[in-house]
Design a protein around this motif. Structure first.
Motif, mmCIF file in Angstrom:
data_model
loop_
_atom_site.group_PDB
_atom_site.id
_atom_site.type_symbol
_atom_site.label_atom_id
_atom_site.label_comp_id
_atom_site.label_asym_id
_atom_site.label_seq_id
_atom_site.Cartn_x
_atom_site.Cartn_y
_atom_site.Cartn_z
ATOM 1 N N PRO A 139 0.828 -1.207 0.000
ATOM 2 C CA PRO A 139 0.000 0.000 0.000
ATOM 3 C C PRO A 139 0.866 1.261 0.000
ATOM 4 N N ASN A 140 0.374 2.279 -0.680
ATOM 5 C CA ASN A 140 1.026 3.588 -0.766
ATOM 6 C C ASN A 140 2.359 3.556 -1.498
ATOM 7 N N SER A 141 2.651 2.461 -2.187
ATOM 8 C CA SER A 141 3.916 2.381 -2.921
ATOM 9 C C SER A 141 3.844 3.105 -4.260
ATOM 10 N N ASN A 142 2.640 3.317 -4.753
ATOM 11 C CA ASN A 142 2.426 3.920 -6.082
ATOM 12 C C ASN A 142 3.093 3.102 -7.190
ATOM 13 N N ALA A 143 3.336 1.840 -6.905
ATOM 14 C CA ALA A 143 4.021 0.988 -7.866
ATOM 15 C C ALA A 143 3.037 0.082 -8.587
ATOM 16 N N THR A 144 3.452 -0.362 -9.751
ATOM 17 C CA THR A 144 2.714 -1.392 -10.487
ATOM 18 C C THR A 144 2.936 -2.729 -9.783
ATOM 19 N N CYS A 145 1.900 -3.540 -9.710
ATOM 20 C CA CYS A 145 2.054 -4.883 -9.141
ATOM 21 C C CYS A 145 1.892 -5.910 -10.251
ATOM 22 N N GLU A 146 2.538 -7.062 -10.057
ATOM 23 C CA GLU A 146 2.547 -8.085 -11.099
ATOM 24 C C GLU A 146 1.596 -9.223 -10.768
ATOM 25 N N ARG A 164 -12.650 -1.320 -12.152
ATOM 26 C CA ARG A 164 -11.890 -1.957 -11.083
ATOM 27 C C ARG A 164 -11.316 -3.291 -11.552
ATOM 28 N N VAL A 165 -10.214 -3.668 -10.955
ATOM 29 C CA VAL A 165 -9.620 -4.985 -11.203
ATOM 30 C C VAL A 165 -9.337 -5.635 -9.854
ATOM 31 N N ILE A 166 -9.346 -6.956 -9.831
ATOM 32 C CA ILE A 166 -9.099 -7.712 -8.600
ATOM 33 C C ILE A 166 -7.827 -8.526 -8.790
ATOM 34 N N GLY A 167 -6.876 -8.363 -7.899
ATOM 35 C CA GLY A 167 -5.642 -9.140 -7.961
ATOM 36 C C GLY A 167 -5.870 -10.552 -7.452
ATOM 37 N N LEU A 168 -5.380 -11.522 -8.187
ATOM 38 C CA LEU A 168 -5.632 -12.931 -7.873
ATOM 39 C C LEU A 168 -4.429 -13.651 -7.273
ATOM 40 N N ASP A 169 -3.289 -12.979 -7.213
ATOM 41 C CA ASP A 169 -2.066 -13.619 -6.753
ATOM 42 C C ASP A 169 -1.524 -12.924 -5.500
ATOM 43 N N PRO A 170 -0.634 -13.595 -4.764
ATOM 44 C CA PRO A 170 -0.026 -12.943 -3.590
ATOM 45 C C PRO A 170 0.748 -11.685 -3.940
ATOM 46 N N THR A 171 1.154 -11.566 -5.201
ATOM 47 C CA THR A 171 1.929 -10.398 -5.635
ATOM 48 C C THR A 171 1.057 -9.195 -5.995
ATOM 49 N N ASN A 172 -0.274 -9.390 -5.998
ATOM 50 C CA ASN A 172 -1.139 -8.256 -6.373
ATOM 51 C C ASN A 172 -2.480 -8.257 -5.637
ATOM 52 N N ASN A 173 -2.558 -9.030 -4.535
ATOM 53 C CA ASN A 173 -3.848 -9.163 -3.867
ATOM 54 C C ASN A 173 -4.274 -7.932 -3.072
ATOM 55 N N ASN A 174 -3.452 -6.893 -3.072
ATOM 56 C CA ASN A 174 -3.846 -5.620 -2.472
ATOM 57 C C ASN A 174 -4.407 -4.644 -3.500
ATOM 58 N N ALA A 175 -4.566 -5.107 -4.726
ATOM 59 C CA ALA A 175 -4.953 -4.199 -5.806
ATOM 60 C C ALA A 175 -6.250 -3.460 -5.505
#
Length: 231
Positions: A139-146, A164-175
């Protein structure tokens, strides 16, 4: 004469006994024949069992990185029914710089590919080099997640109509909590390449050109997968 009658009577009796014996032998023979001949056993009908046809192997279309494409297809399979619409996917190839058409919309049935511009997050490129340096799910990283995302509902926010999009992986589940969405932005318009040689940066969202947004919405809809990554 009485003697002749007796003889004839004995002969009649003997004839009857012989006839009965022959009948018994014949019946016994027939019964024995019935018992000796086994009844034919019907040949069982074997049911043909058809295996489910395997999906045809999918190969990366021309211009799409095979390694990244294979990972996207593996993600599509891994997430199963979570991704309802499986005829088309999008790959954000962040190996490419932001001045290249790296948002790839792939028709898995026909093999056609549509390529558009897309921004990455400022936290993924602090020096604004035009290339993504790192991913982050923080959170608050302003970064792209994979990883794999599934497209969700539409809404109207500060960038206008967005999705909206929903992250499905541990690398993007905060999306979802990070409000990572698809939206149009002036800094992702093609004329940015003429003046700056690269696109501007988002806060981690998939920002596309304002004129491209309707096409993106039409190609993705709800329930399709976006895969973001580097090979």
């Amino acid at each position: 004469m009485q003697f002749d009658d007796t003889v004839r009577s004995r002969r009649a009796i003997l004839g009857s006994v012989a006839a009965l014996g022959a009948f018994a032998v014949t019946r016994s023979t027939l019964i024995g024949a019935d018992r000796a001949a086994p009844r034919p056993v019907p040949t069982p009908v074997r049911q043909r069992i058809f295996a489910e046809p395997k999906a045809a192997s999918v190969h990366a279309p021309r211009g799409v990185q095979p390694e990244l494409f294979d990972r996207a297809i593996a993600a599509l399979d891994a997430h199963g029914d979570t991704i309802r619409r499986r005829d088309r996917i999008a790959i954000a190839d962040f190996d490419a710089p932001s001045n290249e058409h790296r948002f790839q919309f792939i028709d898995l049935e026909g093999g056609d590919v549509t390529r558009l511009l897309v921004s990455h997050g400022s936290g993924s490129d602090p020096a604004h080099s035009g290339k993504l340096q790192r991913f982050s799910n923080a959170p608050n990283s302003n970064a792209t997640c994979e990883g794999a995302f599934v497209t969700s509902d539409y809404y109207v926010g500060k960038h206008g109509r967005s999705q909206r999009v929903i992250g499905l992986d541990p690398t993007n589940n905060n999306a979802r909590d990070r409000a990572i969405v698809i939206h149009g932005a002036w800094y992702a318009n093609p004329d940015m390449l003429k003046t700056h040689g690269m696109l501007g940066r988002s806060q981690g969202c998939f920002a596309v050109g304002e004129q491209d947004l309707p096409q993106v919405f039409a190609m993705l809809g709800e329930g399709r997968m976006i895969y973001a990554g580097k090979a």
